[in-house]
Motif scaffolding. Sequence first.
Motif, PDB file in Angstrom:
ATOM      1  N   GLY A   1       0.818  -1.205   0.000  1.00 29.41           N
ATOM      2  CA  GLY A   1       0.000   0.000   0.000  1.00 29.41           C
ATOM      3  C   GLY A   1       0.851   1.254   0.000  1.00 29.41           C
ATOM      4  N   VAL A   2       0.402   2.271  -0.737  1.00 27.11           N
ATOM      5  CA  VAL A   2       1.098   3.554  -0.811  1.00 27.11           C
ATOM      6  C   VAL A   2       0.110   4.644  -0.417  1.00 27.11           C
ATOM      7  CG1 VAL A   2       2.430   5.135  -2.240  1.00 27.11           C
ATOM      8  CG2 VAL A   2       2.501   2.682  -2.707  1.00 27.11           C
ATOM      9  N   LEU A   3       0.457   5.423   0.614  1.00 24.30           N
ATOM     10  CA  LEU A   3      -0.432   6.467   1.106  1.00 24.30           C
ATOM     11  C   LEU A   3       0.275   7.814   0.998  1.00 24.30           C
ATOM     12  CD1 LEU A   3      -2.861   6.170   4.057  1.00 24.30           C
ATOM     13  CD2 LEU A   3      -1.709   8.321   3.595  1.00 24.30           C
ATOM     14  N   LEU A   4      -0.215   8.651   0.091  1.00 26.09           N
ATOM     15  CA  LEU A   4       0.345   9.979  -0.147  1.00 26.09           C
ATOM     16  C   LEU A   4      -0.572  11.015   0.498  1.00 26.09           C
ATOM     17  CD1 LEU A   4       2.401  11.854  -1.558  1.00 26.09           C
ATOM     18  CD2 LEU A   4       0.940  11.749  -3.587  1.00 26.09           C
ATOM     19  N   ASP A   5      -0.088  11.656   1.552  1.00 23.19           N
ATOM     20  CA  ASP A   5      -0.874  12.663   2.270  1.00 23.19           C
ATOM     21  C   ASP A   5      -0.244  14.031   2.012  1.00 23.19           C
ATOM     22  OD1 ASP A   5      -2.232  14.303   3.990  1.00 23.19           O
ATOM     23  OD2 ASP A   5      -2.184  12.923   5.692  1.00 23.19           O
ATOM     24  N   LEU A   6      -0.791  14.752   1.037  1.00 16.84           N
ATOM     25  CA  LEU A   6      -0.239  16.065   0.693  1.00 16.84           C
ATOM     26  C   LEU A   6      -0.807  17.167   1.569  1.00 16.84           C
ATOM     27  CD1 LEU A   6      -0.091  15.656  -3.166  1.00 16.84           C
ATOM     28  CD2 LEU A   6       1.798  15.663  -1.538  1.00 16.84           C
ATOM     29  N   THR A   7      -1.676  16.810   2.509  1.00 21.59           N
ATOM     30  CA  THR A   7      -2.070  17.754   3.548  1.00 21.59           C
ATOM     31  C   THR A   7      -1.005  17.792   4.634  1.00 21.59           C
ATOM     32  OG1 THR A   7      -4.399  17.318   3.092  1.00 21.59           O
ATOM     33  CG2 THR A   7      -3.869  18.349   5.202  1.00 21.59           C
ATOM     34  N   ARG A   8      -0.611  16.599   5.077  1.00 24.34           N
ATOM     35  CA  ARG A   8       0.508  16.498   6.031  1.00 24.34           C
ATOM     36  C   ARG A   8       1.858  16.500   5.326  1.00 24.34           C
ATOM     37  NH1 ARG A   8      -2.480  11.776   9.450  1.00 24.34           N
ATOM     38  NH2 ARG A   8      -3.358  13.040  11.121  1.00 24.34           N
ATOM     39  N   ARG A   9       1.847  16.376   4.001  1.00 22.74           N
ATOM     40  CA  ARG A   9       3.060  16.367   3.168  1.00 22.74           C
ATOM     41  C   ARG A   9       3.941  15.167   3.502  1.00 22.74           C
ATOM     42  NH1 ARG A   9       5.417  22.014   4.613  1.00 22.74           N
ATOM     43  NH2 ARG A   9       7.100  21.347   3.231  1.00 22.74           N
ATOM     44  N   THR A  10       3.306  13.968   3.644  1.00 28.02           N
ATOM     45  CA  THR A  10       4.040  12.761   4.009  1.00 28.02           C
ATOM     46  C   THR A  10       3.733  11.631   3.033  1.00 28.02           C
ATOM     47  OG1 THR A  10       2.253  12.028   5.484  1.00 28.02           O
ATOM     48  CG2 THR A  10       4.019  13.369   6.458  1.00 28.02           C
ATOM     49  N   LEU A  11       4.602  10.622   3.047  1.00 32.09           N
ATOM     50  CA  LEU A  11       4.425   9.393   2.268  1.00 32.09           C
ATOM     51  C   LEU A  11       4.658   8.210   3.205  1.00 32.09           C
ATOM     52  CD1 LEU A  11       3.946   8.156  -0.555  1.00 32.09           C
ATOM     53  CD2 LEU A  11       6.434   8.160  -0.864  1.00 32.09           C
ATOM     54  N   THR A  12       3.689   7.293   3.233  1.00 31.07           N
ATOM     55  CA  THR A  12       3.726   6.150   4.136  1.00 31.07           C
ATOM     56  C   THR A  12       3.452   4.885   3.337  1.00 31.07           C
ATOM     57  OG1 THR A  12       2.829   7.595   5.871  1.00 31.07           O
ATOM     58  CG2 THR A  12       2.840   5.232   6.325  1.00 31.07           C
TER      59      THR A  12
END
Length: 515
Positions: free
Chosen positions: A453-464
């Motif tokens: 799984g790839v989770l791109l959170d451009l609100t928090r500006r993170t990649l998990t």
Amino acid sequence: LFPLQSQLSQALNGLSDRAKEAKEFLVQLRNMVQQIQENSVEFEACLVAQCDALIDALNRRKAQLLSRVNKEHEHKLKVVRDQISHCTVKLRQTTGLMEYCLEVIKENDPSGFLQISDALIRRVHLTEDQWGKGTLTPRMTTDFDLNLDNAPLLQSIHQLDFVQLKVSSPVPAPPILQLEECCTHNNSATLSWKQPPLSTVQVDGYILELDDGNGGQFREVYVGKETMCTVDGLHINSTYSARVKAFNKTGVSPYSKTLVLQTSEDTQSEEQSLPFPVPLERLQLRRMSPFSSTLNLQPSFPGRSYFELRSSAHQLSLHSSLQSLNSAGELSPSALVSMLAWFSFDPSSAHADIIFSNDNLTVTCNSYDDRVVLGKTGFSKGLHYWELSIDRYDNHPDPAFGVARVDVLKDAMLGKDDKAWAMYVDNNRSWFMHGNSHTNRTEGGITKGATVGVLLDLTRRTLTFSINEDQQGPVAFENLEGLFFPAVSLNRNVQVTLHTGLPVPEFYTSRPAGP
């Protein structure tokens, strides 16, 4: 006769003025020739100085590397010479013992032989054992275990160019909304746009924005290469504003003209085409109650994209989402609004060795080297999650998953350059990689049937990342900004299938809010 003379005189005066201007212009051109020559000499000198500086730096580095090679050379020679000296002394002692033993064997005095025979036998055995403990194995190899990695430098040299050439490439012109192709149908609206006919500037993609139908802030609903989309699930009998802009490597264009569109009064009414643009002052904006929606992207027809704002009582309301916008126009960290986007892999930007199937949702490779493929849709805001199932996994390769810029290297593992942020993983463990820097080794790998799984959170500006729905390692990357495309690198030993339009996983929704 006099009027003709006067007319000719006036004409000559005008021609004289033009001749004077021409002479001044010629002087200007001659000055330009001189200035060009002077600037050329100055620029060539500057270029030579810059290249000489690079050559000097390379020579200094060469001297440093040669010094390391010389040290390795001296070290190898010292080890081998020490072993030669040691073996020579040992061989001399052994030869002396052998000669002495032979003389003792020839001794005719039995009593004298019996007195020393036991001691000689023990000494012979001890000496033989000493030779058998690796003494006859070289302590040093003749090979130099050094391999100069000059590929990045050679690539940089090949890419060395004048900055002015790249800066001079202009941003795209504002797109033109194609009014004849824009229409509304019940509570949906179709928008179409194009670049100006005479524009020759390269366009990498478009950003479509729509307001909330109540005169509120615009929000991005699409980022990608397509030039048409349909927005569904809008409020009936409401007025919306839409605009689009183009972007390339240099920057972002100005917005197109704002398009004002009106949805139908009744969801059962026939399709209606509006004469666009509708003057804003002629349309009264209507107050609407909050409505629940989630943003979905589905294929509509070849070469197009279809967006759906689907009403749902179980989804976070768009009104609430807009209320959570902070002063910078982005969602606050506590508002985990997932932009559910359906997309596939992009054959047009992938390496030629990538093999596509299953409507471009499944990819493998015909090379043993790593090759990169991107998703069709890029993201610059919001929260996005997608998964990749491992359909085939042979000989323990290490595929990489993550996000990348559109100009990422396509012939190397994802994360080798500074245009990609990735996790590469084998059957036992994983690492994060960006700019060829490997970090956060984490136990736990993949096999056939696993899910990454790839989770791109451009609100928090993170990649998990996650493996089989469990978070893999800590937050992989932070402070991400800009436009990112989903990306994978793999070789012929791996086949993966892309799954999109997924909700945020539980391990992420349970995280405390924060930057």
